[in-house]
Design an enzyme around this catalytic site. Structure first.
Site, PDB file in Angstrom:
ATOM      1  N   GLN A 136      50.240  60.590  32.008  1.00 53.36           N
ATOM      2  CA  GLN A 136      50.269  60.099  33.383  1.00 53.36           C
ATOM      3  C   GLN A 136      49.898  58.622  33.442  1.00 53.36           C
ATOM      4  O   GLN A 136      50.468  57.856  34.216  1.00 53.36           O
ATOM      5  CB  GLN A 136      49.308  60.912  34.251  1.00 53.36           C
ATOM      6  CG  GLN A 136      49.109  60.380  35.658  1.00 53.36           C
ATOM      7  CD  GLN A 136      50.366  60.399  36.492  1.00 53.36           C
ATOM      8  OE1 GLN A 136      51.289  61.162  36.229  1.00 53.36           O
ATOM      9  NE2 GLN A 136      50.420  59.548  37.506  1.00 53.36           N
ATOM     10  N   GLU A 137      48.960  58.212  32.598  1.00 49.87           N
ATOM     11  CA  GLU A 137      48.487  56.833  32.632  1.00 49.87           C
ATOM     12  C   GLU A 137      49.458  55.846  31.992  1.00 49.87           C
ATOM     13  O   GLU A 137      49.680  54.757  32.519  1.00 49.87           O
ATOM     14  CB  GLU A 137      47.120  56.738  31.933  1.00 49.87           C
ATOM     15  CG  GLU A 137      45.977  57.416  32.676  1.00 49.87           C
ATOM     16  CD  GLU A 137      45.524  56.624  33.897  1.00 49.87           C
ATOM     17  OE1 GLU A 137      46.358  55.999  34.571  1.00 49.87           O
ATOM     18  OE2 GLU A 137      44.316  56.646  34.175  1.00 49.87           O
TER      19      GLU A 137
END
Length: 486
Positions: free
Chosen positions: A313-314
């Site tokens: 996600q990052e």
């Protein structure tokens, strides 16, 4: 001297005594189904082995149906014993057998045909039957378009009943019923082009579509229908009445809605492009960092797949990235966080993953003790994104609104308010892009679901080889886009 006349009074007495015992025996009522369950101390339940109902992962038994029926067993104060059926016919055959399951919790839809076999509880989940096709092929839009297609459905399913009714109007419709497959298999067969179409319920598609990038909804086949539990037709009403009381209770107290959110509240966040891209990166990028995720997760007592989901996600598992706000590296750490977690080089993937793991574990430890799992994990992820201060503000807003500040389902409704002046002006930490942590958590939950699925060989059968993760559709050429995702 023996006298037959003297024997008669004795015989009469014995007959009277025997008759009384028989009458007394007839007066002793047979224990009800519910009483037998409580006396045995075991609730025997039959279900299906699928992601939407019941399966086992490395943490044990799980699944929407499992969690709901486990709460029912706990309510009764008895042990839960799960039996899995090979197919739907087997499921109905097992139900009501002597010393067999007394309850079927398997995502069953009520129908007139099934009502001849079982009795259904109050409904607890609404679903829609959907016709599924492969992207890039001709999309059917009406029932008449099913004529001439290779269709397969689960044997004994309500979808088979629907097709049988349609065949009366459109005799050219041909379909195959199979008792050797589950919904996951049917979706895979459509994804790989082995069959043209299948029918599944909307909840099962929602849970599984991300694993099969090529499948699409052609159209809804009829109106929404309700799923219920089932008991044998010959049983008394005691257990069914108790089930209905339980389902009414969990509906009113919010338990059912929280369970729905846990399993279905995040399943549609990726879309086609996100699913396909993640599947590609799962094979191309994750192997380089998997050992670091596993080592750091073990050190901090986290699930490595959750940590990997955060990393994706990052940064989409890219080590040398920097955002416009200055956060850097695979876990996108700020300079202050990196220093606090002992990270000297944020672009070093090993250090970055270690720092992210330490930070996530630290946040979880700092949360209010009243927040229990799985909500504790979702709260920690939200704080990882937006900070603990803003999360506390959202919890206080939830409490003021009469919601539960310890439940993610309630607090996630409040977080977007932190970007509205009428709300953030009354909070301690002020403005925040409150919608971001909601999406952040939803995405991570979905990535985590996929990672869990592909690392569990029993969920995908022979498709998953030890040490060689496989996602259906990954090794194929990206399908054409002329039919947009629905």
């Amino acid at each position: 001297m023996f006298s037959p006349m003297a024997l008669r009074p004795r015989c009469a007495k014995w007959l009277i005594v025997t008759g009384l015992f028989l009458m007394l025996g007839a007066c002793v009522e047979k224990p009800s189904t519910l009483e037998r369950v409580k006396e045995d101390g075991v609730l025997r339940v039959v279900t299906r082995n699928s992601p939407a109902t019941y399966f086992q992962d490395r943490n044990g038994e799980t699944g929407f149906e499992y969690e709901l029926v486990k709460r029912f067993a706990d309510d009764l104060g008895v042990e839960l014993k799960i039996e899995t059926a090979d197919n739907l016919d087997d499921l109905f055959d097992q139900l009501g057998q002597p010393k067999g399951p007394v309850l079927a919790a398997a995502g069953l839809v009520s129908s007139e045909q099934r009502k001849q076999q079982v009795r259904f509880s109050h409904p607890y989940l609404e679903v829609t039957p959907q016709v599924i096709y492969r992207n890039g092929r001709s999309r059917p839009t009406t029932a008449q378009d099913l004529v001439g297609k290779h269709i397969m459905v689960l044997k004994g399913s309500t979808h088979a009943e629907q097709l049988a009714e349609l065949k009366l109007k459109y005799p050219g419709i041909e379909y195959e019923e199979s008792d050797a497959v589950e919904v996951v298999d049917l979706l895979r067969m459509v994804d790989e082009g082995q069959i043209d179409l299948t029918l599944v319920d909307s909840n099962e598609l929602a849970m599984n579509q991300v694993y099969f990038p090529n499948v699409r909804v052609a159209f809804d086949l009829g109106d929404a229908r309700s799923q219920s539990w089932a008991v044998a037709a010959g049983d008394d009403n005691s257990l069914l009445n108790e089930i209905n009381s339980f389902l009414d209770k969990v509906e009113k107290n919010g338990t059912l809605q929280r369970l729905k959110d846990r399993y279905y509240g995040h399943v549609d966040v990726l879309g086609y492009v996100g699913a396909y891209t993640f599947a590609q990166h799962l094979q191309q990028r994750l192997p380089k960092y998997e050992k670091h995720f596993k080592a750091s997760a073990k050190q901090e007592k986290l699930d490595w797949r959750l940590l990997a989901a955060v990393g994706y996600q990052e940064s989409m598992w890219q080590a040398e990235v920097t955002s416009k706000t200055g956060v850097r590296g695979l876990m996108m750490l700020t300079q202050n966080t990196a220093q606090a977690m002992g990270v000297s080089n944020r672009l070093d993937p090993k250090q970055s993953i270690s720092g992210g793991a330490k930070y996530l574990a630290y946040i979880k430890e700092q949360l209010d003790d009243k927040i229990e799992e799985p909500d504790r994990t979702w709260f920690a992820l939200a704080a990882y994104n937006v900070g603990t201060g803003h999360l506390d503000d959202a919890r206080k807003l939830a409490e003021k609104e009469g919601l539960n500040p310890n439940k993610w389902l309630d607090v996630k409704k409040m977080l977007p308010r932190l970007s509205q002046k009428q709300w953030y002006s009354k909070t301690r930490y002020g403005y925040a892009r409150g919608g971001e942590p909601v999406h952040f958590v939803a995405n991570i939950r979905r990535y985590y679901d996929i990672l869990t699925w592909v690392t569990q060989p029993q969920l995908e059968g022979d498709q998953v080889a030890e040490g060689n993760l496989h996602v259906p559709g990954v090794n194929k050429t990206k399908p054409p886009e002329e039919n947009p995702p629905l």
